[in-house]
Design a protein around this motif. Structure first.
Motif, PDB file in Angstrom:
ATOM      1  N   ARG A  79      -1.795   1.721   0.582  1.00  0.00           N
ATOM      2  CA  ARG A  79      -2.751   2.258   0.465  1.00  0.00           C
ATOM      3  C   ARG A  79      -3.839   2.399   1.312  1.00  0.00           C
ATOM      4  N   THR A  80      -4.214   1.033   1.775  1.00  0.00           N
ATOM      5  CA  THR A  80      -5.269   0.809   2.726  1.00  0.00           C
ATOM      6  C   THR A  80      -4.780   1.800   3.850  1.00  0.00           C
ATOM      7  N   ALA A  81      -3.390   1.763   4.445  1.00  0.00           N
ATOM      8  CA  ALA A  81      -2.957   2.249   5.689  1.00  0.00           C
ATOM      9  C   ALA A  81      -3.154   4.079   5.606  1.00  0.00           C
ATOM     10  N   GLU A  82      -2.785   4.309   4.338  1.00  0.00           N
ATOM     11  CA  GLU A  82      -2.662   5.835   4.265  1.00  0.00           C
ATOM     12  C   GLU A  82      -4.217   6.055   4.282  1.00  0.00           C
ATOM     13  N   GLU A  83      -5.217   5.436   3.661  1.00  0.00           N
ATOM     14  CA  GLU A  83      -6.759   5.953   3.778  1.00  0.00           C
ATOM     15  C   GLU A  83      -7.133   6.006   5.223  1.00  0.00           C
ATOM     16  N   LEU A  84      -6.448   5.018   6.037  1.00  0.00           N
ATOM     17  CA  LEU A  84      -7.005   5.181   7.396  1.00  0.00           C
ATOM     18  C   LEU A  84      -5.901   6.062   8.093  1.00  0.00           C
ATOM     19  N   GLY A  85      -5.229   6.852   7.733  1.00  0.00           N
ATOM     20  CA  GLY A  85      -4.448   7.913   8.150  1.00  0.00           C
ATOM     21  C   GLY A  85      -3.295   7.185   9.151  1.00  0.00           C
ATOM     22  N   LEU A  86      -2.737   6.189   8.654  1.00  0.00           N
ATOM     23  CA  LEU A  86      -1.496   5.419   9.441  1.00  0.00           C
ATOM     24  C   LEU A  86      -0.401   5.744   8.545  1.00  0.00           C
ATOM     25  N   ARG A  87       0.807   5.819   9.608  1.00  0.00           N
ATOM     26  CA  ARG A  87       2.156   5.857   8.805  1.00  0.00           C
ATOM     27  C   ARG A  87       2.671   4.425   8.746  1.00  0.00           C
ATOM     28  N   PHE A  88       3.058   4.170   7.525  1.00  0.00           N
ATOM     29  CA  PHE A  88       3.257   2.731   7.096  1.00  0.00           C
ATOM     30  C   PHE A  88       4.717   2.565   6.556  1.00  0.00           C
ATOM     31  N   GLU A  89       5.408   1.694   7.078  1.00  0.00           N
ATOM     32  CA  GLU A  89       6.641   1.363   6.642  1.00  0.00           C
ATOM     33  C   GLU A  89       6.663  -0.266   6.496  1.00  0.00           C
ATOM     34  N   GLU A  91      -0.518   4.777  15.638  1.00  0.00           N
ATOM     35  CA  GLU A  91      -0.605   5.380  14.476  1.00  0.00           C
ATOM     36  C   GLU A  91       0.246   5.259  13.319  1.00  0.00           C
ATOM     37  N   CYS A  92       1.292   4.251  13.791  1.00  0.00           N
ATOM     38  CA  CYS A  92       2.210   3.950  12.917  1.00  0.00           C
ATOM     39  C   CYS A  92       2.601   2.404  12.944  1.00  0.00           C
ATOM     40  N   VAL A  93       2.502   1.857  11.673  1.00  0.00           N
ATOM     41  CA  VAL A  93       2.794   0.587  11.604  1.00  0.00           C
ATOM     42  C   VAL A  93       3.751   0.086  10.686  1.00  0.00           C
ATOM     43  N   LEU A  94       4.707  -0.858  11.186  1.00  0.00           N
ATOM     44  CA  LEU A  94       5.671  -1.442  10.409  1.00  0.00           C
ATOM     45  C   LEU A  94       5.524  -2.834   9.902  1.00  0.00           C
ATOM     46  N   VAL A  95       5.656  -3.265   8.770  1.00  0.00           N
ATOM     47  CA  VAL A  95       5.230  -4.451   8.286  1.00  0.00           C
ATOM     48  C   VAL A  95       6.609  -5.465   8.073  1.00  0.00           C
ATOM     49  N   CYS A  96       6.585  -6.455   8.679  1.00  0.00           N
ATOM     50  CA  CYS A  96       7.761  -7.419   8.514  1.00  0.00           C
ATOM     51  C   CYS A  96       7.326  -8.594   7.857  1.00  0.00           C
ATOM     52  N   PRO A  97       7.690  -8.986   6.515  1.00  0.00           N
ATOM     53  CA  PRO A  97       6.882  -9.924   6.022  1.00  0.00           C
ATOM     54  C   PRO A  97       7.929 -11.232   6.123  1.00  0.00           C
ATOM     55  N   ILE A  98       8.100 -11.873   7.264  1.00  0.00           N
ATOM     56  CA  ILE A  98       9.187 -12.911   7.521  1.00  0.00           C
ATOM     57  C   ILE A  98       8.794 -14.077   6.612  1.00  0.00           C
ATOM     58  N   GLY A  99       7.662 -14.403   6.046  1.00  0.00           N
ATOM     59  CA  GLY A  99       7.364 -15.446   5.146  1.00  0.00           C
ATOM     60  C   GLY A  99       7.929 -15.221   3.789  1.00  0.00           C
ATOM     61  N   PHE A 100       8.663 -14.160   3.501  1.00  0.00           N
ATOM     62  CA  PHE A 100       9.136 -14.046   2.146  1.00  0.00           C
ATOM     63  C   PHE A 100      10.481 -13.419   2.227  1.00  0.00           C
ATOM     64  N   VAL A 101      11.258 -14.160   1.361  1.00  0.00           N
ATOM     65  CA  VAL A 101      12.640 -13.686   1.261  1.00  0.00           C
ATOM     66  C   VAL A 101      13.305 -12.823   0.071  1.00  0.00           C
ATOM     67  N   SER A 102      12.240 -12.642  -0.834  1.00  0.00           N
ATOM     68  CA  SER A 102      12.584 -11.903  -1.931  1.00  0.00           C
ATOM     69  C   SER A 102      11.656 -10.565  -2.091  1.00  0.00           C
ATOM     70  N   ASP A 103      11.855  -9.838  -2.664  1.00  0.00           N
ATOM     71  CA  ASP A 103      10.884  -8.823  -3.571  1.00  0.00           C
ATOM     72  C   ASP A 103      10.204  -9.493  -4.657  1.00  0.00           C
ATOM     73  N   HIS A 104       9.092  -9.682  -4.405  1.00  0.00           N
ATOM     74  CA  HIS A 104       8.210 -10.133  -5.614  1.00  0.00           C
ATOM     75  C   HIS A 104       6.680  -9.386  -5.275  1.00  0.00           C
ATOM     76  N   LEU A 105       5.916 -10.219  -6.054  1.00  0.00           N
ATOM     77  CA  LEU A 105       4.443  -9.628  -6.220  1.00  0.00           C
ATOM     78  C   LEU A 105       3.793  -9.549  -4.766  1.00  0.00           C
ATOM     79  N   GLU A 106       4.042 -10.526  -3.860  1.00  0.00           N
ATOM     80  CA  GLU A 106       3.126 -10.458  -2.537  1.00  0.00           C
ATOM     81  C   GLU A 106       3.873  -9.449  -1.694  1.00  0.00           C
ATOM     82  N   VAL A 107       4.978  -8.895  -1.978  1.00  0.00           N
ATOM     83  CA  VAL A 107       5.575  -7.736  -1.311  1.00  0.00           C
ATOM     84  C   VAL A 107       5.539  -6.587  -2.158  1.00  0.00           C
ATOM     85  N   LEU A 108       5.964  -6.522  -3.327  1.00  0.00           N
ATOM     86  CA  LEU A 108       5.647  -5.225  -3.977  1.00  0.00           C
ATOM     87  C   LEU A 108       4.486  -4.617  -4.384  1.00  0.00           C
TER      88      LEU A 108
END
Length: 317
Positions: free
Chosen positions: A278-288, A252-269
């Motif tokens: 948004r997709t996770a919330e629509e599916l009823g998942l807790r997302f971090e 029910e809970c998902v943690l995403v760790c974007p190891i391919g990216f080293v900065s906050d930018h478009l692909e992350v933000l």
């Protein structure tokens, strides 16, 4: 008394680049498309994404500037016998990779190292940066060597593991064994598999190292931010994986760790913080999501150590 520095080394810090303002998006997108301007629809879609990030603020450029400055400071602090001067070289924006090389030569640099703000090597990503820098260096007679990857550097793994543990703690009242940790990186065209490109395996090696250090029991790898080029890209995409989390992972809970990216930018933000969330919330998942590395001291030490190691090996050789 400060120690005299016996040699001067230029460090070309390379990254993808980003426009600095909304009115630069079209030129940036045209460069990515090798001179072919985007359609009005394509341009609007990309511009809308930037506008969705804090009203159009462009964080990548600022983060990259900060990373280059912090790396220069870290190198000169850690290795007082060498004077390090860091230069920026971007793939799709000014200053371009070639501009960075040219500036080094103008400044009298005769010995240089190139490093990319991406830990994992692919001939299509890091390899293309190196090729462009090498060609310009050869043209101008500059001696330059390159860090190809640093995906298993202990300090990088430590920095990423700290972020995973910190983010897992945000799931209050949930055991970490109940959280699915999803490691992600930018997808690339599938044809790299035929080329025996090391990119997918290096990403899995980083993932496994973090899992081992953190004791995570539920994890998988997913791709993100694939281009719309008409050819197959590596999958599964994170948005597709999210659709299956409850059924296949019983999570029910998902943690995403974007190891391919080293900065906050478009692909992350945008791709993660807005679209995937948004997709996770629509599916009823807790997302971090784990915090990006940006100028984290452990990441700066990683870069500093791989740059210095290359110089040390060159002297030994």
């Amino acid at each position: 008394m400060s120690q005299a520095r016996s040699r001067k080394v230029g460090v070309l810090v390379m990254s993808y680049g980003t426009p600095e303002s909304l009115d630069q998006v079209e030129a940036y997108y045209t460069h990515i498309r090798r001179g072919s301007p985007p359609s009005p629809e394509q341009l609007k879609e990309l511009t809308d994404r930037y506008e969705a990030i804090v009203g159009g603020f462009f964080p990548l450029r600022q983060h990259t500037d900060n990373q280059v400055k912090a790396l220069e400071e870290k190198l000169n602090e850690a290795y007082p016998d060498i004077e390090f001067v860091c230069y920026q070289g971007l793939k799709h924006a000014s200053p371009f990779i070639e501009d960075g090389v040219e500036q080094m030569v103008k400044d009298g640099i005769t010995e240089a190292v190139g490093v990319v703000l991406a830990p994992h090597y692919s001939v299509m990503s890091v390899g293309s940066y190196i090729k462009r820098a090498q060609e310009k260096a050869d043209q101008l007679g500059l001696s330059i060597s390159f860090v190809r990857s640093y995906h298993l550097h202990p300090k990088l793994i430590e920095a990423l593991s700290i972020r995973v543990e910190e983010a897992l703690a945000r799931f209050e009242g949930v055991s970490k064994d109940e959280v699915l940790v999803m490691f992600t990186a930018h997808s690339l065209p599938e044809r790299i598999l035929e080329m025996k490109d090391p990119y997918p395996e290096q990403l899995l090696e980083t993932s496994r190292a973090i899992v081992e250090k953190t004791g995570v029991t539920r994890w998988q790898f997913g791709w993100q931010s694939a281009g719309q080029t008409g050819v197959p890209w590596l999958g599964p995409d994170i948005l597709d994986v999210l659709q299956t989390v409850k059924d296949e992972n019983k999570a029910e809970c998902v943690l995403v760790c974007p190891i391919g990216f080293v900065s906050d930018h478009l692909e992350v933000l945008y791709d993660l913080d807005i679209e995937a969330k948004r997709t996770a919330e629509e599916l009823g998942l807790r997302f971090e999501r784990t915090r990006s590395l940006n100028t984290d001291p452990l990441y700066m030490e990683t870069l500093g150590e791989v740059v210095h190691a290359l110089l040390t090996n060159a002297v030994k050789g």
